[in-house]
Design a protein around this motif. Structure first.
Motif, short mmCIF file in Angstrom:
data_model
loop_
_atom_site.label_atom_id
_atom_site.label_comp_id
_atom_site.label_asym_id
_atom_site.label_seq_id
_atom_site.Cartn_x
_atom_site.Cartn_y
_atom_site.Cartn_z
N ASN A 116 0.85 -0.90 0.23
CA ASN A 116 0.15 0.46 -0.20
C ASN A 116 1.27 1.92 -0.10
OD1 ASN A 116 -2.46 -1.48 0.05
ND2 ASN A 116 -2.71 -1.71 2.73
N GLY A 117 1.85 1.23 0.75
CA GLY A 117 2.99 2.20 0.65
C GLY A 117 3.18 2.15 -0.83
N LEU A 118 4.00 1.32 -1.36
CA LEU A 118 5.13 1.57 -2.07
C LEU A 118 4.00 2.46 -3.45
CD1 LEU A 118 7.28 -1.02 -1.80
CD2 LEU A 118 7.89 0.70 -2.38
N THR A 119 2.41 1.71 -3.40
CA THR A 119 1.79 2.02 -4.83
C THR A 119 1.02 3.15 -4.94
OG1 THR A 119 -0.23 0.67 -3.59
CG2 THR A 119 1.85 -0.68 -5.42
N PHE A 120 1.20 3.84 -3.31
CA PHE A 120 -0.25 4.94 -3.06
C PHE A 120 0.26 6.04 -3.91
CE2 PHE A 120 -0.47 9.37 -0.63
CZ PHE A 120 -1.94 8.68 -0.45
N ASN A 121 -0.81 6.50 -4.18
CA ASN A 121 -1.27 7.51 -5.54
C ASN A 121 -2.23 8.65 -5.28
OD1 ASN A 121 -0.80 9.38 -7.85
ND2 ASN A 121 -0.95 7.42 -9.40
N PRO A 122 -1.53 9.69 -4.82
CA PRO A 122 -2.79 10.42 -4.28
C PRO A 122 -3.52 11.35 -5.24
CG PRO A 122 -0.31 11.67 -4.78
CD PRO A 122 0.17 10.13 -4.35
N LYS A 123 -3.15 11.28 -6.88
CA LYS A 123 -3.73 11.48 -8.18
C LYS A 123 -4.89 10.68 -8.11
CE LYS A 123 0.20 14.02 -10.19
NZ LYS A 123 0.38 14.05 -11.58
N ARG A 124 -4.68 9.49 -7.30
CA ARG A 124 -6.17 8.81 -7.48
C ARG A 124 -7.45 8.06 -5.98
NH1 ARG A 124 -3.01 4.35 -11.68
NH2 ARG A 124 -2.97 5.15 -12.86
N LEU A 125 -6.41 8.92 -5.80
CA LEU A 125 -7.04 8.63 -4.18
C LEU A 125 -8.59 8.84 -4.26
CD1 LEU A 125 -6.91 8.07 -1.43
CD2 LEU A 125 -6.58 10.03 -0.29
N THR A 126 -9.36 7.50 -4.01
CA THR A 126 -11.03 8.73 -3.92
C THR A 126 -11.65 8.22 -2.30
OG1 THR A 126 -11.67 6.67 -5.29
CG2 THR A 126 -11.45 8.41 -6.84
N ASP A 127 -10.64 7.26 -1.99
CA ASP A 127 -11.54 6.77 -1.12
C ASP A 127 -9.64 6.18 0.55
OD1 ASP A 127 -12.82 5.23 1.14
OD2 ASP A 127 -13.48 3.57 -0.17
N LEU A 128 -10.29 6.99 1.66
CA LEU A 128 -8.82 6.76 2.54
C LEU A 128 -9.32 6.12 3.45
CD1 LEU A 128 -6.74 8.91 2.74
CD2 LEU A 128 -7.99 9.38 4.77
N ARG A 129 -9.86 4.82 2.76
CA ARG A 129 -9.85 3.35 3.41
C ARG A 129 -9.98 2.70 3.14
NH1 ARG A 129 -16.72 1.69 3.51
NH2 ARG A 129 -15.72 2.10 1.08
N PRO A 130 -8.84 2.53 2.17
CA PRO A 130 -7.78 1.26 1.60
C PRO A 130 -6.22 1.09 2.68
CG PRO A 130 -8.77 1.39 -0.03
CD PRO A 130 -9.15 2.72 0.67
N LEU A 131 -6.51 3.17 3.33
CA LEU A 131 -4.82 3.18 4.36
C LEU A 131 -5.23 3.18 5.08
CD1 LEU A 131 -3.71 5.12 1.78
CD2 LEU A 131 -3.06 2.75 2.38
N ALA A 132 -6.50 4.08 5.91
CA ALA A 132 -7.15 4.10 7.14
C ALA A 132 -8.16 3.46 7.81
CB ALA A 132 -7.46 5.96 7.42
N GLY A 133 -9.03 2.83 6.84
CA GLY A 133 -9.77 1.79 7.60
C GLY A 133 -10.41 2.36 8.21
N ASN A 134 -11.33 2.03 8.41
CA ASN A 134 -12.89 3.09 9.31
C ASN A 134 -11.96 4.05 9.70
OD1 ASN A 134 -14.28 1.13 7.71
ND2 ASN A 134 -13.93 -0.21 9.05
N HIS A 135 -12.93 5.07 9.48
CA HIS A 135 -11.81 6.33 10.47
C HIS A 135 -12.79 7.37 10.85
CE1 HIS A 135 -11.71 7.26 6.10
NE2 HIS A 135 -11.65 8.32 6.45
N ILE A 136 -12.55 8.89 11.51
CA ILE A 136 -13.09 9.86 11.99
C ILE A 136 -12.04 10.95 12.17
CG2 ILE A 136 -14.88 10.74 13.93
CD1 ILE A 136 -14.99 7.38 14.62
N ILE A 137 -13.16 11.90 11.18
CA ILE A 137 -12.31 12.90 11.68
C ILE A 137 -13.18 14.19 12.42
CG2 ILE A 137 -11.02 14.44 10.25
CD1 ILE A 137 -10.47 12.91 7.79
N VAL A 138 -12.61 14.84 13.24
CA VAL A 138 -13.73 15.71 14.45
C VAL A 138 -12.90 17.23 14.16
CG1 VAL A 138 -14.27 16.59 16.56
CG2 VAL A 138 -14.14 14.03 15.67
#
Length: 238
Positions: free
Chosen positions: A122-144
């Motif tokens: 996941n770290g080596l293939t991470f491409n911010p330009k294609r980031l549409t869903d953060l869950r593959p990295l962060a899993g289920n998450h919350i931002i406050v």
């Protein structure tokens, strides 16, 4: 990813003070007290991020599971046999929920080789330009969202997120449960504070915890506005 970390003694902004988001005893396996960036990267606003794991207080090392070490390496362990899995995550701040994502599946067994391999992939293939869903990295998450920044809590147990976008929360509110979703090598809580909601441009904000206790030479000592050290055994005072 390039490791741009520097010793933790390097100059950093004054940390904001938040509440400790867990109950009981935990170990900080990743902490800005050890190095900055704590995860070896500034990406996704995690320059000053923490990872907390619950371990067995009667065993030396950071055993987060009930089985023996060889069993974990060869066969893996069930999530149900991990001490931290399913423990409540409490809000460390007062604010408004601006993102609450659930539904990402967990791997039912924690297996060192497989989980580390997936994390590296996941770290080596991470491409911010294609980031549409953060869950593959962060899993289920919350931002406050708070007056001082955005608190990010990640890798929650599937189906455990108890808040929704727009909810107002106070320190201590039960947000979700500790899980093993996303880029996780053990059930744990990943926590950091960042300066904006957009994780692709966010910068990390240092934070410390208002009150907790540290075990040293068999004695629990109270800490205030502290930053837990690497593998330091800590516990909440609530």
């Amino acid at each position: 990813m390039t490791d741009t970390s520097t010793p933790a003694e390097s100059a950093s902004p004054e940390p904001i003070v938040v509440e400790f988001p867990l109950r009981g005893e935990w170990v900080a396996v990743t902490t800005p007290a050890r190095r900055i960036p704590s995860h070896g990267t500034d990406m996704l606003g995690q320059r000053y991020a923490y990872d907390f794991v619950r371990t067995d207080p009667d065993r030396k090392g950071t055993y987060f599971f009930k089985a023996g070490g060889l069993h974990y390496l060869l066969a893996g362990v069930r999530l149900e046999d991990c001490y931290g899995w399913g423990q409540p995550i409490h809000s460390p701040v007062a604010g408004t929920v601006v993102q609450a994502e659930d539904g990402w599946p967990e791997r039912r067994r924690v297996h060192f080789v497989r989980d580390v391999g997936l994390a590296l992939k996941n770290g080596l293939t991470f491409n911010p330009k294609r980031l549409t869903d953060l869950r593959p990295l962060a899993g289920n998450h919350i931002i406050v969202e708070t007056d001082a920044g955005y608190a990010f809590l990640a890798h929650a147990r599937t189906g455990s997120v108890r808040v929704s976008k727009g909810d107002t929360v106070e320190p201590g509110d039960h947000l979700a449960d500790v899980g093993h979703s996303g880029n996780s090598t053990a059930p744990h809580l990943h926590f950091h504070v960042m300066d904006r909601l957009d994780v692709l441009t966010a910068q990390g904000i240092p934070c410390c915890f208002r009150e907790y206790e540290v075990l040293s030479d068999g004695v629990w000592t109270q800490m205030q506005n502290g930053i837990p050290k690497h593998t330091e055994r800590i516990r909440s005072v609530v």
